[in-house]
Design a protein around this motif. Structure first.
Motif, PDB file in Angstrom:
ATOM      1  N   THR A 238       0.837  -1.185   0.000  1.00 50.32           N
ATOM      2  CA  THR A 238       0.000   0.000   0.000  1.00 50.32           C
ATOM      3  C   THR A 238       0.882   1.248   0.000  1.00 50.32           C
ATOM      4  O   THR A 238       2.093   1.167   0.181  1.00 50.32           O
ATOM      5  CB  THR A 238      -0.900   0.011   1.246  1.00 50.32           C
ATOM      6  OG1 THR A 238      -0.063   0.078   2.400  1.00 50.32           O
ATOM      7  CG2 THR A 238      -1.763  -1.224   1.296  1.00 50.32           C
ATOM      8  N   ASP A 239       0.250   2.390  -0.199  1.00 48.81           N
ATOM      9  CA  ASP A 239       0.996   3.640  -0.186  1.00 48.81           C
ATOM     10  C   ASP A 239       1.011   4.306   1.180  1.00 48.81           C
ATOM     11  O   ASP A 239       1.505   5.414   1.316  1.00 48.81           O
ATOM     12  CB  ASP A 239       0.424   4.609  -1.224  1.00 48.81           C
ATOM     13  CG  ASP A 239       0.925   4.276  -2.620  1.00 48.81           C
ATOM     14  OD1 ASP A 239       1.964   3.585  -2.732  1.00 48.81           O
ATOM     15  OD2 ASP A 239       0.289   4.693  -3.582  1.00 48.81           O
ATOM     16  N   THR A 240       0.467   3.654   2.202  1.00 50.65           N
ATOM     17  CA  THR A 240       0.542   4.199   3.552  1.00 50.65           C
ATOM     18  C   THR A 240       1.567   3.396   4.339  1.00 50.65           C
ATOM     19  O   THR A 240       1.489   2.173   4.426  1.00 50.65           O
ATOM     20  CB  THR A 240      -0.823   4.117   4.268  1.00 50.65           C
ATOM     21  OG1 THR A 240      -1.257   2.765   4.270  1.00 50.65           O
ATOM     22  CG2 THR A 240      -1.850   4.983   3.580  1.00 50.65           C
ATOM     23  N   PRO A 241       2.548   4.068   4.911  1.00 51.93           N
ATOM     24  CA  PRO A 241       3.561   3.359   5.688  1.00 51.93           C
ATOM     25  C   PRO A 241       2.976   2.815   6.990  1.00 51.93           C
ATOM     26  O   PRO A 241       1.908   3.251   7.427  1.00 51.93           O
ATOM     27  CB  PRO A 241       4.616   4.436   5.964  1.00 51.93           C
ATOM     28  CG  PRO A 241       4.026   5.729   5.595  1.00 51.93           C
ATOM     29  CD  PRO A 241       2.810   5.482   4.793  1.00 51.93           C
ATOM     30  N   PRO A 242       3.660   1.871   7.611  1.00 48.58           N
ATOM     31  CA  PRO A 242       3.143   1.294   8.853  1.00 48.58           C
ATOM     32  C   PRO A 242       3.087   2.339   9.968  1.00 48.58           C
ATOM     33  O   PRO A 242       3.829   3.314   9.960  1.00 48.58           O
ATOM     34  CB  PRO A 242       4.144   0.190   9.189  1.00 48.58           C
ATOM     35  CG  PRO A 242       5.344   0.484   8.387  1.00 48.58           C
ATOM     36  CD  PRO A 242       4.919   1.268   7.203  1.00 48.58           C
TER      37      PRO A 242
ATOM     38  N   GLY B 163      12.195   2.307   1.501  1.00 44.18           N
ATOM     39  CA  GLY B 163      12.599   3.654   1.915  1.00 44.18           C
ATOM     40  C   GLY B 163      11.461   4.409   2.572  1.00 44.18           C
ATOM     41  O   GLY B 163      10.381   4.519   2.019  1.00 44.18           O
ATOM     42  N   ILE B 164      11.722   4.916   3.771  1.00 39.11           N
ATOM     43  CA  ILE B 164      10.734   5.674   4.532  1.00 39.11           C
ATOM     44  C   ILE B 164      11.322   7.043   4.841  1.00 39.11           C
ATOM     45  O   ILE B 164      12.472   7.150   5.258  1.00 39.11           O
ATOM     46  CB  ILE B 164      10.405   4.964   5.868  1.00 39.11           C
ATOM     47  CG1 ILE B 164       9.690   3.647   5.629  1.00 39.11           C
ATOM     48  CG2 ILE B 164       9.592   5.840   6.789  1.00 39.11           C
ATOM     49  CD1 ILE B 164       8.245   3.770   5.307  1.00 39.11           C
ATOM     50  N   GLY B 165      10.526   8.070   4.633  1.00 40.59           N
ATOM     51  CA  GLY B 165      10.903   9.420   5.021  1.00 40.59           C
ATOM     52  C   GLY B 165      10.084   9.819   6.230  1.00 40.59           C
ATOM     53  O   GLY B 165       8.919   9.463   6.350  1.00 40.59           O
ATOM     54  N   ILE B 166      10.698  10.567   7.150  1.00 38.15           N
ATOM     55  CA  ILE B 166      10.018  10.992   8.369  1.00 38.15           C
ATOM     56  C   ILE B 166      10.067  12.516   8.465  1.00 38.15           C
ATOM     57  O   ILE B 166      11.129  13.111   8.332  1.00 38.15           O
ATOM     58  CB  ILE B 166      10.677  10.387   9.630  1.00 38.15           C
ATOM     59  CG1 ILE B 166      10.678   8.862   9.576  1.00 38.15           C
ATOM     60  CG2 ILE B 166       9.992  10.886  10.900  1.00 38.15           C
ATOM     61  CD1 ILE B 166       9.320   8.238   9.644  1.00 38.15           C
TER      62      ILE B 166
ATOM     63  N   ILE C  75       3.437   6.694  14.723  1.00 37.62           N
ATOM     64  CA  ILE C  75       2.579   7.799  14.296  1.00 37.62           C
ATOM     65  C   ILE C  75       1.425   7.996  15.271  1.00 37.62           C
ATOM     66  O   ILE C  75       1.131   9.116  15.675  1.00 37.62           O
ATOM     67  CB  ILE C  75       2.051   7.547  12.872  1.00 37.62           C
ATOM     68  CG1 ILE C  75       3.212   7.504  11.879  1.00 37.62           C
ATOM     69  CG2 ILE C  75       1.052   8.620  12.470  1.00 37.62           C
ATOM     70  CD1 ILE C  75       2.840   7.060  10.487  1.00 37.62           C
ATOM     71  N   SER C  76       0.743   6.913  15.666  1.00 37.51           N
ATOM     72  CA  SER C  76      -0.451   7.028  16.503  1.00 37.51           C
ATOM     73  C   SER C  76      -0.127   7.581  17.895  1.00 37.51           C
ATOM     74  O   SER C  76      -0.931   8.314  18.472  1.00 37.51           O
ATOM     75  CB  SER C  76      -1.152   5.684  16.629  1.00 37.51           C
ATOM     76  OG  SER C  76      -0.310   4.746  17.248  1.00 37.51           O
TER      77      SER C  76
ATOM     78  N   GLN D  79       4.500  15.796  16.452  1.00 38.46           N
ATOM     79  CA  GLN D  79       3.741  15.354  15.276  1.00 38.46           C
ATOM     80  C   GLN D  79       4.647  14.575  14.335  1.00 38.46           C
ATOM     81  O   GLN D  79       5.683  15.078  13.907  1.00 38.46           O
ATOM     82  CB  GLN D  79       3.148  16.556  14.547  1.00 38.46           C
ATOM     83  CG  GLN D  79       2.293  16.171  13.380  1.00 38.46           C
ATOM     84  CD  GLN D  79       1.751  17.387  12.654  1.00 38.46           C
ATOM     85  OE1 GLN D  79       2.078  18.504  12.989  1.00 38.46           O
ATOM     86  NE2 GLN D  79       0.934  17.135  11.661  1.00 38.46           N
ATOM     87  N   VAL D  80       4.261  13.346  14.019  1.00 35.76           N
ATOM     88  CA  VAL D  80       5.061  12.466  13.170  1.00 35.76           C
ATOM     89  C   VAL D  80       4.303  12.196  11.871  1.00 35.76           C
ATOM     90  O   VAL D  80       3.134  11.813  11.904  1.00 35.76           O
ATOM     91  CB  VAL D  80       5.348  11.121  13.878  1.00 35.76           C
ATOM     92  CG1 VAL D  80       6.182  10.217  12.992  1.00 35.76           C
ATOM     93  CG2 VAL D  80       6.022  11.353  15.208  1.00 35.76           C
ATOM     94  N   GLU D  81       4.980  12.408  10.747  1.00 34.12           N
ATOM     95  CA  GLU D  81       4.430  12.079   9.434  1.00 34.12           C
ATOM     96  C   GLU D  81       5.425  11.171   8.738  1.00 34.12           C
ATOM     97  O   GLU D  81       6.599  11.498   8.654  1.00 34.12           O
ATOM     98  CB  GLU D  81       4.235  13.338   8.598  1.00 34.12           C
ATOM     99  CG  GLU D  81       3.295  14.351   9.186  1.00 34.12           C
ATOM    100  CD  GLU D  81       3.309  15.642   8.403  1.00 34.12           C
ATOM    101  OE1 GLU D  81       3.225  15.572   7.163  1.00 34.12           O
ATOM    102  OE2 GLU D  81       3.435  16.698   9.034  1.00 34.12           O
ATOM    103  N   ALA D  82       4.957  10.028   8.275  1.00 39.88           N
ATOM    104  CA  ALA D  82       5.820   9.083   7.558  1.00 39.88           C
ATOM    105  C   ALA D  82       5.322   8.960   6.126  1.00 39.88           C
ATOM    106  O   ALA D  82       4.123   9.040   5.862  1.00 39.88           O
ATOM    107  CB  ALA D  82       5.792   7.725   8.239  1.00 39.88           C
ATOM    108  N   TYR D  83       6.267   8.775   5.200  1.00 38.12           N
ATOM    109  CA  TYR D  83       5.913   8.616   3.796  1.00 38.12           C
ATOM    110  C   TYR D  83       6.963   7.747   3.128  1.00 38.12           C
ATOM    111  O   TYR D  83       8.096   7.638   3.598  1.00 38.12           O
ATOM    112  CB  TYR D  83       5.800   9.981   3.094  1.00 38.12           C
ATOM    113  CG  TYR D  83       7.047  10.821   3.206  1.00 38.12           C
ATOM    114  CD1 TYR D  83       8.040  10.751   2.241  1.00 38.12           C
ATOM    115  CD2 TYR D  83       7.240  11.664   4.286  1.00 38.12           C
ATOM    116  CE1 TYR D  83       9.201  11.492   2.348  1.00 38.12           C
ATOM    117  CE2 TYR D  83       8.388  12.418   4.405  1.00 38.12           C
ATOM    118  CZ  TYR D  83       9.360  12.338   3.433  1.00 38.12           C
ATOM    119  OH  TYR D  83      10.511  13.074   3.551  1.00 38.12           O
TER     120      TYR D  83
END
Length: 84
Positions: free
Chosen positions: A2-6, A26-29, A44-45, A71-75
């Motif tokens: 999927t396009d949503t990271p864990p 590859g994950i960006g934070i 994230i939660s 606030q955490v955003e992962a992509y």
């Protein structure tokens, strides 16, 4: 894939939240609006990241980390079609 990271991911292979396939893609934070490239683990939660503290190591040779809340955003760094 999927396009949503864990929701939670760790770099440590001993962690139950370690996923080599996701890390290979590859994950960006983004933490509090700033790009972070040295994140050891994130959730994230719960809104936290673990960042290394300087170059200090624990007795097992792993980097010493400190939990920072915010606030955490992962992509993903690559698209799902590019990862296959």
């Amino acid at each position: 894939m999927t396009d949503t990271p864990p929701d939670r991911l760790s770099n440590d292979p001993r962690s139950p939240f370690h996923d080599p396939a996701v890390l290979e893609r590859g994950i960006g934070i983004r933490f509090n609006g700033a790009e972070k490239t040295n994140v050891e683990e994130y959730c994230i939660s719960e809104g936290w990241v673990r960042l290394p503290v300087g170059k200090s190591l624990d007795r097992r040779g792993n980097p010493m980390t400190m939990k920072h809340k915010g606030q955490v955003e992962a992509y993903y760094l690559t698209a799902a079609s590019d990862a296959e």
